[in-house]
Design a protein around this motif. Structure first.
Motif, PDB file in Angstrom:
ATOM      1  N   GLU A 106      33.158  28.920 -15.084  1.00 32.02           N
ATOM      2  CA  GLU A 106      32.654  29.024 -13.708  1.00 32.02           C
ATOM      3  C   GLU A 106      33.462  28.131 -12.758  1.00 32.02           C
ATOM      4  OE1 GLU A 106      29.455  29.958 -11.950  1.00 32.02           O
ATOM      5  OE2 GLU A 106      29.708  31.658 -13.287  1.00 32.02           O
ATOM      6  N   HIS A 110      35.480  29.281  -9.481  1.00 30.68           N
ATOM      7  CA  HIS A 110      35.216  28.791  -8.117  1.00 30.68           C
ATOM      8  C   HIS A 110      36.485  28.202  -7.498  1.00 30.68           C
ATOM      9  CE1 HIS A 110      31.052  29.721  -8.409  1.00 30.68           C
ATOM     10  NE2 HIS A 110      30.793  28.824  -9.340  1.00 30.68           N
ATOM     11  N   ASP A 136      28.696  22.879 -10.445  1.00 29.87           N
ATOM     12  CA  ASP A 136      28.952  23.228 -11.846  1.00 29.87           C
ATOM     13  C   ASP A 136      29.622  22.065 -12.584  1.00 29.87           C
ATOM     14  OD1 ASP A 136      27.779  25.704 -11.639  1.00 29.87           O
ATOM     15  OD2 ASP A 136      29.640  26.787 -11.322  1.00 29.87           O
TER      16      ASP A 136
HETATM   17 ZN    ZN Z   1      29.107  28.650 -10.553  1.00 28.22          ZN
END
Ligand code: ZN
Length: 148
Positions: A106, A110, A136
């Motif tokens: 993730e 991003h 995150d």
């Molecule tokens: Zn995320």
């Protein structure tokens, strides 16, 4: 009749051995870290924490819409982040390692989207992806066991 019964009881005994064998394997997984495991993780954790501590620099570039520096920061100092996250994630307990690996993926996504948003001069999307990456990364760091 008597012979049938003995075959059935042999089968039942075999099934019981099989079931015990299977459940024994699944309960053998450790659920806490040994001091050696924590020490091993703690040799890699500072590399991740160091980059988390530099995140506000990236946040400043995002706030200032400094597109050039957003992109060079992602490809420069943050270029090491994915590898560092991987080294820590690989050493976590199975249940945390899985979550850590998906958080690491993730974070990478991003930062890629932030890079693309900076290339498009998009302040709203840049701010959003920066914030998501930061959350995150903090969630990842929360999974790291600390020395007692
Ligand atoms: Zn995320």
């Amino acid at each position: 009749m008597g012979r049938c019964r003995s075959i059935v009881s042999v089968l039942l005994a075999a099934i019981a051995v099989f079931v015990v064998g299977c459940s024994g394997a699944s309960t053998a997984q450790p659920t806490t870290y040994s001091p050696d495991q924590v020490a091993a993780i703690q040799t890699y954790a500072p590399g991740v924490v160091e980059l988390r501590d530099r995140f506000p620099e990236l946040g400043d570039y995002v706030a200032q819409q400094d597109w050039v520096n957003i992109r060079s920061f992602i490809h420069g100092p943050m270029g090491e982040l994915r590898a560092r996250l991987g080294r820590v994630a690989a050493r976590l307990l199975p249940q945390d390692a899985q979550q850590a690996q998906s958080l690491a993926a993730e974070i990478g996504n991003h930062l890629e989207r932030l890079d693309a948003a900076a290339a498009d001069f998009d302040p709203a999307e840049s701010a959003r992806q920066y914030q998501l990456a930061r959350e995150d990364l903090n969630a990842f760091i929360a999974l790291i066991p600390q020395e007692a």
